[in-house]
Scaffold this motif. Sequence first.
Motif, PDB file in Angstrom:
ATOM      1  N   UNK A 375       3.302   2.197  -6.853  1.00  0.00           N
ATOM      2  CA  UNK A 375       2.350   2.891  -7.724  1.00  0.00           C
ATOM      3  C   UNK A 375       2.528   4.389  -7.620  1.00  0.00           C
ATOM      4  N   UNK A 376       2.478   5.054  -8.742  1.00  0.00           N
ATOM      5  CA  UNK A 376       2.552   6.517  -8.684  1.00  0.00           C
ATOM      6  C   UNK A 376       1.264   7.071  -8.105  1.00  0.00           C
TER       7      UNK A 376
ATOM      8  N   UNK B  79      -1.555  -1.065  -9.572  1.00  0.00           N
ATOM      9  CA  UNK B  79      -1.084   0.219  -9.035  1.00  0.00           C
ATOM     10  C   UNK B  79      -2.212   1.022  -8.400  1.00  0.00           C
ATOM     11  N   UNK B  80      -3.350   1.035  -9.064  1.00  0.00           N
ATOM     12  CA  UNK B  80      -4.500   1.784  -8.520  1.00  0.00           C
ATOM     13  C   UNK B  80      -4.923   1.173  -7.177  1.00  0.00           C
ATOM     14  N   UNK B  82      -3.042  -0.634  -5.122  1.00  0.00           N
ATOM     15  CA  UNK B  82      -2.000  -0.390  -4.116  1.00  0.00           C
ATOM     16  C   UNK B  82      -2.077   1.047  -3.613  1.00  0.00           C
ATOM     17  N   UNK B  83      -2.339   1.954  -4.536  1.00  0.00           N
ATOM     18  CA  UNK B  83      -2.522   3.361  -4.139  1.00  0.00           C
ATOM     19  C   UNK B  83      -3.628   3.479  -3.096  1.00  0.00           C
TER      20      UNK B  83
END
Lengths: 415, 198
Positions: A375-376, B79-80, B82-83
């Motif tokens: 993830x960015x 993604x959020x 995992x961040x």
Amino acid sequence: MKECSEITEMFLDYLDDNVESSMKEMFEEHISTCEACKIELETVKSIMALCRETPEEELPENFKPDLHDKLLSAKEEIADKKPARLWHKYMKYGSSLVAGLLLIVVAQGLWSNIFSLPSKSMTENATIAQGANDTENKAVHSPEQSGEESLRSQSADAAFTAADQTQKTVGPVVPSGEGAAGQSIPESLPAAQKNAVENTAPPVPAPASAPAAMLKIEVPPDASSQSTSQTAPKATEKTSRGTQNPQLMFSAASAGCVVNNTSSISLTVETTEKAVEKINSYPFIIGVEGQVPAQTFGILSTEEKQTENSVILNVKVQNASYQEFINHLIMDFGPEHVKAGTVVPQDMTEAINEKMKNIETVDEDIAALEDGLRAPSPDEMEALQSEKEGMLAEISKIEEDAGFIQIELRINTKP
Amino acid sequence: MGKSEKSLLEKARNGDVSAFESLIEEYQKRVFNIAFRMIGNHDDASELAQEVFIRVFKSLKNFKEQSQFSTWIYRITTNVCLDELRKRKNRKVISLDSELELEDSKIRRQIEDDSPTPDIVAERNDLKRIIGAAVRQLSEEHRAVLVLRDYQGFTYEEISRQLDCPEGTIKSRLNRARLALRELLKDYKELLNSESVK
């Protein structure tokens, strides 16, 4: 018989019923004879079942109202972003310009010989041209008159005498990004100067596309560099890029002259810096001009060019308010030092294409971050998004304004 | 994407918050649940789910419609999450081992300063909650794939798109995730096996 580890590797496919029949038989045979694997399989199955049976959690009571408020804030944030970025960009380039100019001055060893300049060194070119489409406006082109005379005299004729004998195409047109037509003579000019402009310059057709004005500020380092014959080739060199076009060239005798001091102008590093600061401040002073908000002004690029006798710094400024810009130059540097110049139409395509290429690069970065398993980071993504939006905003302004002012700051390095 | 969804998307792209809310209506609960399974408490999951939608809203202009809108949302959701998990891992200062009593057995687990301990302790009889707690001990990648498959029931193909990983990788990762979970729950074998008999 397969090893237990191999059997556990097959759990997923077996549970998905995705095992070939021969393998399935072997798998089941192992399970039936190996208690450990059997228990493992049962455990995994029950875990999966429990996961799937787990009821979904309901949204918290305040989820939607909170999200609504955040979305409204995000909307405002998006709307507020453009000017802030452009301001930031301007400031970034503006400070680079100041630093660059100072570096040039220092590098050329002008410290010692620029403190006092004989007034006659500032008298070379003195012509002003006006009026993009106004055929009545005419610029002075009087090679017979010496620049020396123009500086010594405060008369309009002297102040706006062309000394650049090589500029055969010197014309009267003031370009404008937002309104090439109807440019008027700066109000700040004395009436006599206006008359001189109107009466002497030949009509020159306006450029087809919105052009850029080139303001030339000459900074002779010492008395020996003042003759007309020395500066003429430089003007030729510059105007050779746009001889088919109407021209406008303003030439200040001293970039360091920030007051209307016509008799004893001295150029120092300090005053040069002040002059540059002043020029940088014009867009903010001018403010809203036509459809161009103040925030859209920005120095887009600087280009340094070393010639045999001078250092030239070209600064392209996105600016639709050429006339206002020029007025301020005249006010700050003195009309007698502002001379005729050249209009060189700027090809916006190149600038736009360059920025589009940059956007493509940012897009690739964004896609790579969004699509990747990794993830960015929020900061990284936000920075990229902001960068892209800023570029798009700049491109849209280029299309709207379709013009640049190009300032040429020339510092003579040899007599 | 249907006509009405496209129309809402276009309006949302132009900053219409109400259109955006209509557009995401059907995804909100699932996004929240993915976050909840990944993170483990309601407050944080709520914050994260909202962050997902804010990010989606801000990035709408970049959505090229090459993938499905739902896939895009769930990809951002993963993604959020995992961040957030990585951030938590990085900022974890004190890690203490604790023995968490559950029924007659104990599960050895690492407690992070922000973990939802009270919930688990309070509902020790709930096997599902025990499993949920164990899921949160898995690595981020194992956790993501297990939540998406075993809790949310996405197909391998969908997960593959959401995580941009080949299906083969997803499958082997899921198998390892399940075995790791089983290992974490070894003290509950009997309980789990009796559960499977039911």
